[in-house]
Design an enzyme around this catalytic site. Structure first.
Site, mmCIF file in Angstrom:
data_model
loop_
_atom_site.group_PDB
_atom_site.id
_atom_site.type_symbol
_atom_site.label_atom_id
_atom_site.label_comp_id
_atom_site.label_asym_id
_atom_site.label_seq_id
_atom_site.Cartn_x
_atom_site.Cartn_y
_atom_site.Cartn_z
ATOM 1 N N ASP A 10 7.002 -6.269 0.921
ATOM 2 C CA ASP A 10 6.059 -7.250 0.400
ATOM 3 C C ASP A 10 5.063 -6.599 -0.549
ATOM 4 O O ASP A 10 4.378 -5.640 -0.189
ATOM 5 C CB ASP A 10 5.312 -7.910 1.564
ATOM 6 C CG ASP A 10 4.419 -9.043 1.089
ATOM 7 O OD1 ASP A 10 4.968 -10.073 0.655
ATOM 8 O OD2 ASP A 10 3.191 -8.892 1.131
ATOM 9 N N TYR A 38 -1.615 -5.766 -6.989
ATOM 10 C CA TYR A 38 -2.047 -4.754 -6.003
ATOM 11 C C TYR A 38 -2.223 -3.393 -6.663
ATOM 12 O O TYR A 38 -1.292 -2.912 -7.303
ATOM 13 C CB TYR A 38 -0.999 -4.611 -4.888
ATOM 14 C CG TYR A 38 -0.893 -5.750 -3.921
ATOM 15 C CD1 TYR A 38 -1.877 -6.722 -3.787
ATOM 16 C CD2 TYR A 38 0.234 -5.877 -3.105
ATOM 17 C CE1 TYR A 38 -1.753 -7.757 -2.882
ATOM 18 C CE2 TYR A 38 0.364 -6.910 -2.190
ATOM 19 C CZ TYR A 38 -0.624 -7.853 -2.098
ATOM 20 O OH TYR A 38 -0.501 -8.882 -1.192
#
Length: 307
Positions: free
Chosen positions: A35, A40
């Site tokens: 994931d 990010y």
């Protein structure tokens, strides 16, 4: 193994050598779900949000094992203003943003398809019809296999699935929200923008919709179950937490397991996919051990009943 590997620090605070080692061990142990997101970790000074996807893409290229993993990434919460560490300039869920986001993720990951593509946060400025048509077009082009809704309330999820169903579009079949063994105070709102806690309404909806799968994040509360230097979040500050923690530790003792492992086993026993973020091999091995842990009916009932 019904665990998803969370990868927020991969390629940054977790260097590439360690990233490769963690991913290798996860797959070796039977893990498949990885994931990530297209932002990010944008909130860290000096980061762009490309880093996690780029690290995973480098590993996939080095190992040549793309078809052996379930690749999960997200669109909607990437800042559009350089240096923005908030969601104020988030790209949102317009058709253009989704198409652009998908192309960026595919390039960084070095793949031509995404197994589960998520709307990362809500964007109520865009009609469901526009967002869901854009996802469906990606699916028809072979770029997306399934779609998920992250941080969306149950009533909105139901409405979105009805929109897709009425038009023959690919529906949301995955939902991702913050969830753990401890229960928050009723009506609690998280201090972090964009995040949403699992509610009883959502759990009831999931129970009636067998094609929906819940992926739970922040399952171990940044280590607060086991680390004395990590406080239990304030949203769980109520008398029921004391009893729930006591039962958790009782069951952990009975099974010769860690509280973290019992939390993960409890989630998996309900068909939930816990996302476990790791930065060390020790943390990963603990999660792998949880996948092999089985709670009996009495232990599950005792944990559920603790209030």
């Amino acid at each position: 193994m019904n665990i998803a590997l969370g990868t927020i620090p991969f390629g940054t605070t977790v260097d590439l050598d360690t990233t490769f080692a963690l991913l290798d061990r996860f797959v070796e142990a039977g893990g498949t779900r990885i994931d990530t997101a297209n932002n990010y970790p944008f909130w860290v000074e000096g980061r762009t949000g490309d880093e996690s996807e780029l690290a995973i893409g480098a590993w996939l290229a080095a190992r040549g094992n793309r078809d052996a993993v379930v690749l999960s990434t997200k669109v909607g919460a990437r800042p559009t203003v350089a240096g923005d560490r908030t969601l104020d300039s988030a790209e949102g869920l317009s058709a253009a943003a989704i198409a652009r986001g998908a192309e960026g993720s595919l390039k960084r990951l070095g793949t031509d398809y995404i197994d589960v593509y998520w709307s990362h946060i809500e964007d109520r400025s865009v009609p469901f019809e526009e967002t869901l048509r854009a996802f469906d077009e990606l699916a028809r082009a072979g770029k997306v296999r399934a779609i998920g809704a992250s941080n969306m309330p149950a009533w909105r999820l139901e409405r979105a699935r009805n929109v897709s169903g009425a038009r023959g579009w690919l529906p949301y079949t995955h939902v991702q929200q913050r969830h753990t063994y401890l229960r928050p105070r009723p009506g609690t709102k998280l201090p972090e923008s964009g995040h949403r806690l699992v509610t009883d309404d959502l759990l009831g909806y999931l129970a009636d919709e067998p094609d929906l799968t819940l992926w739970a994040y922040n399952t171990l509360m940044f280590g607060a179950y086991t680390r004395p230097d990590r406080a239990i979040p304030e949203i769980y500050d109520h008398p029921g937490t004391t009893r729930r923690l006591a039962v958790l530790h009782e069951v952990a003792g009975e099974l010769d397991a860690t509280p973290n492992q019992v939390v993960l086993a409890w989630l998996m026993a309900d068909g939930i996919v816990p996302i476990v973020g790791v930065s060390t091999m020790e943390q990963l091995e603990e999660a792998i051990g949880a996948a092999e842990l089985k709670l009996d009916d009495e232990q599950r009932a005792r944990m559920d009943a603790a209030m």
